[in-house]
Each structure stands twice: as C-alpha cells, then as structure tokens.
Design a protein around this motif. Structure first.
Motif, PDB file in Angstrom:
ATOM      1  N   ARG A 312      36.106  70.858  -8.696  1.00 48.85           N
ATOM      2  CA  ARG A 312      36.349  69.971  -7.409  1.00 48.85           C
ATOM      3  C   ARG A 312      36.587  68.588  -7.495  1.00 48.85           C
ATOM      4  O   ARG A 312      35.529  68.099  -7.832  1.00 48.85           O
ATOM      5  N   LEU A 313      37.591  68.256  -7.277  1.00 46.94           N
ATOM      6  CA  LEU A 313      38.041  66.858  -7.182  1.00 46.94           C
ATOM      7  C   LEU A 313      38.307  66.136  -6.029  1.00 46.94           C
ATOM      8  O   LEU A 313      37.970  64.943  -6.094  1.00 46.94           O
ATOM      9  N   PHE A 336      39.644  73.453  -3.330  1.00 51.54           N
ATOM     10  CA  PHE A 336      40.661  73.000  -2.425  1.00 51.54           C
ATOM     11  C   PHE A 336      40.144  73.334  -1.065  1.00 51.54           C
ATOM     12  O   PHE A 336      40.918  73.010  -0.016  1.00 51.54           O
ATOM     13  N   GLU A 337      38.883  73.371  -0.939  1.00 56.10           N
ATOM     14  CA  GLU A 337      38.388  73.488   0.462  1.00 56.10           C
ATOM     15  C   GLU A 337      38.497  72.205   1.200  1.00 56.10           C
ATOM     16  O   GLU A 337      38.428  71.137   0.693  1.00 56.10           O
ATOM     17  N   GLY A 338      38.905  72.380   2.647  1.00 57.77           N
ATOM     18  CA  GLY A 338      38.854  71.187   3.323  1.00 57.77           C
ATOM     19  C   GLY A 338      40.038  70.468   3.202  1.00 57.77           C
ATOM     20  O   GLY A 338      40.318  69.221   3.685  1.00 57.77           O
ATOM     21  N   THR A 339      40.997  70.899   2.178  1.00 61.04           N
ATOM     22  CA  THR A 339      42.180  69.975   1.904  1.00 61.04           C
ATOM     23  C   THR A 339      43.279  70.201   2.905  1.00 61.04           C
ATOM     24  O   THR A 339      43.352  71.215   3.478  1.00 61.04           O
ATOM     25  N   HIS A 340      44.393  69.193   2.650  1.00 59.93           N
ATOM     26  CA  HIS A 340      45.447  69.454   3.574  1.00 59.93           C
ATOM     27  C   HIS A 340      46.764  70.026   3.048  1.00 59.93           C
ATOM     28  O   HIS A 340      47.945  69.846   3.272  1.00 59.93           O
ATOM     29  N   SER A 361      41.127  75.050   5.043  1.00 63.87           N
ATOM     30  CA  SER A 361      42.280  74.071   4.522  1.00 63.87           C
ATOM     31  C   SER A 361      43.587  74.289   5.426  1.00 63.87           C
ATOM     32  O   SER A 361      43.611  75.179   6.044  1.00 63.87           O
ATOM     33  N   ASP A 362      44.713  73.653   4.986  1.00 63.48           N
ATOM     34  CA  ASP A 362      45.817  73.556   5.729  1.00 63.48           C
ATOM     35  C   ASP A 362      47.011  74.526   4.814  1.00 63.48           C
ATOM     36  O   ASP A 362      48.040  74.443   5.158  1.00 63.48           O
ATOM     37  N   LEU A 363      46.411  75.285   3.602  1.00 63.00           N
ATOM     38  CA  LEU A 363      47.171  75.828   3.061  1.00 63.00           C
ATOM     39  C   LEU A 363      47.961  76.907   3.858  1.00 63.00           C
ATOM     40  O   LEU A 363      47.528  77.623   4.633  1.00 63.00           O
TER      41      LEU A 363
END
Length: 462
Positions: A312-313, A336-340, A361-363
């Motif tokens: 988790r980066l 990638f939780e909560g990323t755009h 996320s926005d995936l």
C-alpha cells in the motif's frame, strides 16, 4: 564572605543529611562525608580551571553557583556520581574531563562544550535535556530524549565515542565514522561537511532550513533523519543506496527529490506527507515500503521493472496514474483503496485481486492479462467500475466484491465455484447467468439491483 553562601547553596542537601556536623570546608569546597560517600555540597571558589580533589565521590545538584567562572573541570579518579543538571549552572564551562570509574555523569546542558568523551565505566546517563546534544552511544543502557520529548531511544553498546559540537550542528565520531546527530541552524542553505558518513535519526527534524546539501561522503540516512523538516528540494548523492523508513516523512514543503540509480530500497513512509506531485522511481529500486508515497499532492507514479511486491503506497489521496510492473507477483490488500486511478493493467504474475483492492476508488476499467483465481472481499466495492472481463480460471468471487459499483454487465465464467454474500449488490447489471459450476452461492448476491430484469441460475440453491 564565601561562608555565607553555604546555607543557601547547600540547603537542599544539608537539611536531608542525618548528621550536618559532618560538613567541612576544604580548598573552597563544602564537603560532606558519611564514611562511604564524599559529597561536594558546594564550591565557593573562583578558579577558571578547576581540578576537584581526590576522594570526592559525588557532585550534588547544588554544588555550583550560577555565576561560577569555571571553564575547565577535571574530575578526580574517585568520582562516581554527578547529579542531573549539577553542571548546568556552569554557564562558562567549555571543557570537562570525565574520569574512568564514573558511573553516571548526569545530564549535559552546557552549550559551550565542544568535545565530550564518555568513559567506558559509565552505565547510566539521564535523558538529555540539552537542545543540541542528542545522542551518546557508549553506554550500557542509555535512554535519550529530544528536548520536545518526541524521540526516545534505548542504546545498548560499549563503543567509545566523541561528541563534537560546532556552531550549528553536532557530530558523533566512533570507530572513525562521522555521524551528524543534530542540526540547529536556520540558514537558507546548509551544506553537510564533507567526511560525514551518516545522518542520524531526527538530525534535521523540524529544521526551518529550506535547502540542505549532502556530500558524496554520506552513505546512510537513518530513519526519521529529515522528519518534518522544511526542505524544498534535495539531491541524494550516489553513495546512498537506501532511503530509510520515515526518512522525509512530514516534509510538507518538499517538492523535488533527485535520486540516483544506485538506490535499491525505499522504506516505509519514506516520503509520506510531502508535496511531491510526480514520482519516477529509479530502475535500480527493488523494494518499496508501506505508504512510502502517502501524500495529499501525489498525482503520478512510475514504478520500475524488477519490483516483485507492491505494498500500500498511497493511503488513498489524489493519485491518478500508476503503472504496475510486469515483474510484480504480489500486491497488498487495499493497495489502491481510495485512489483516483481510472484505468489499470493487472499484471499476469498476480493471480488474486485482494480484499478492498479498489474499494472506494475512481477505477473505471481494468485489464486482466493473466489467470485470476480469486476476487477478494469488497475488491471493487463502491468503485466506478463499469465493465470487467472475468477470465476463465476464476474460482472465487468473495462477499461484496462488486457491491455499490457502477458495473453494468457481467459474464461469470464456468470455472467459478463460489460467489459470496452481496457480491453484486446495488450494481447496474440488467441480466446475469450463474453457471452450474457454482456450488457455494451466498445470500443477497444481487440485492438492490433495480435494473436486473433477467437472471438465469443453473447453480444449486439451498
């Protein structure tokens, strides 16, 4: 006369002694002896170079008056204990010679002291109250605290060391290795002296200096070295091969970091809380720690081939673009939780999409390039995913895997055997076929799917 000061400066000790009559005055020193301990209760002289008499074993916190002119202090070979802050009254003290046999030198808060050697006999030193003297290493058990109480370290070593205090920084020298342990200047730019090999933890913590220059002699940045410093830009010399945990964490003004192709690892939270917006990780890097780039400003990250594990980066945040190298074989849950990020190519070497992988996320789209055997709990829950091509070989779709997403169509392959509770709850799916290979079908799998008009279920239903 000088005798009139005895009652004032020695009252704390005097009133606690069982036999005040054991107080004597010898060579301008008020001394108490009980047959075992010989205490310096108060020094009444005006020597600038003071050598304490042999036989003294203990310096009390009241031993020196505030305006004592002592510049050099030499302890007798019999000295064992110095009370905490006992020497802090010596505001002119520049040099102190500690004797072998000394067990506790108390705490040091004397800004004029340049060099300090701690004897091997020392077994305890109090938490340092000095703003500048941050670390001393040659103690059997040493608890060291920064002035603000934010950093406590327990040391366990018997390596002799030398502390060098300069105008705006302190060095520790041991076994020929120079470590910058504290910087307390406020210049616009500070250049670390050539020859320094290590930057200690918290050395630049909370520094207001915006530009720090590291020489090629520096090969080690210890954890928290620049924590919450006000640096804007920094270039790491080629001699540095690892960026430690929390190294630049909280450097909210840091916008540019130049890193060479010799760096092989980046630690946990290394750049968390910085103002980096775009990151290109050098091709030499093989490991990156948890939340290394967790930041409210990061938009783009390019990762190198050679990475095998992706942690988790980001911890969410505005990240919009990131590649996953084809060399990656494992990805942490929730990476990638909560990323755009809107689109991503999943590497062929990773055979599971873990729990919460793209949660919230926005995936919108994902390309699966290899065999996927499992899609984890809430993997795409509350994402903007509109479509996905599930590969043959997929066996498990866990609970809430696609719940609350924008998924409009789904083709469940005949290899699937398990579909968890609420796996497709509240999506945009209008039709579905559940194959007879599904032997474990959860509850409320398609609950709240208001667009669903056709469902063919060939799986056994309890």
């Amino acid at each position: 006369g000088s005798n009139g000061n005895i009652g004032y400066y020695a009252k704390d000790v005097y009133t606690s002694l069982e036999s005040p009559s054991k107080l004597t005055i010898v060579d301008d020193c008020v001394i108490y002896s009980d047959g075992e301990e010989v205490l310096l209760v108060s020094y009444l002289g005006e020597e600038t170079n003071l050598t304490l008499r042999e036989g003294l074993t203990h310096i009390c916190k009241t031993s020196f008056i505030l305006d004592a002119p002592v510049k050099t202090l030499t302890l007798p070979s019999t000295m064992r204990i110095i009370d905490d802050n006992a020497l802090s009254r010596l505001e002119y003290l520049e040099e102190i010679h500690l004797n072998e046999g000394l067990e506790s030198p108390g705490s040091f808060d004397n800004p004029r002291i340049v060099n300090l050697t701690i004897p091997h006999s020392v077994t305890y030193i109090a938490p340092l109250t000095s703003q500048h003297l941050v670390e001393v290493y040659n103690l059997s058990q040493c608890e060291i605290t920064r002035l603000d109480g934010s950093h406590v370290v327990t040391m366990d070593t018997q390596v002799p060391s030398m502390i060098e205090k300069h105008n705006n920084y302190i060095l520790r020298v041991e076994d020929g290795v120079k470590t910058l342990v504290a910087y307390f200047g406020n210049e616009q730019q500070f250049t670390v002296p050539y020859g320094v090999q290590k930057i200690a933890g918290y050395a630049f913590a909370d520094s207001t200096t915006p530009h720090i220059v590291l020489p090629e002699s520096v090969h080690t940045l210890e954890p928290y070295a620049f924590c919450q410093a006000n640096i804007i830009e920094i270039t790491l010399p080629k001699s540095i091969t690892a960026i430690s945990d929390h190294c630049f964490e909280g450097c909210s003004s840091l916008r540019i970091v130049n890193v060479s192709n010799r760096v092989t690892s980046i630690g946990d939270y290394a750049f968390a809380g910085t103002s980096l917006s775009c990151v290109i990780v050098p091709d030499s890097v093989r490991t990156i720690g948890e939340y290394a780039f967790a930041s409210g400003n990061l938009v783009s990250v390019v990762l190198p081939e050679g990475l095998t594990y992706l942690p988790r980066l980001f911890g969410g945040g505005p990240i919009q673009f990131m590649n996953i190298p084809s060399s990656v074989t494992s990805i942490a849950d929730g990476a990638f939780e909560g990323t755009h990020i809107k689109s991503i190519v999943w590497p062929a070497g990773v055979h599971e999409i873990g729990d919460h992988m793209f949660y919230n996320s926005d995936l919108e789209t994902i390309e699966l390039t290899g065999t996927i055997t499992r899609i984890g709990n809430a993997a795409f829950m509350n994402s903007k995913l509109t479509s996905i091509s599930l590969p043959n070989g997929l066996q498990t779709i866990d609970a809430m895997a696609f719940a609350d997403s924008q998924l409009a169509a789904i083709d469940i392959p005949s290899s699937v055997t398990t579909i968890g509770d609420s796996a497709f709850m509240n999506t945009q799916i209008d039709s579905v076929v559940i194959p007879n290979t599904v032997t474990d079908l959860g509850t409320c799998v398609f609950a709240e799917n208001h667009n669903l008009v056709q469902a063919e279920v060939y799986a056994p239903i309890d």
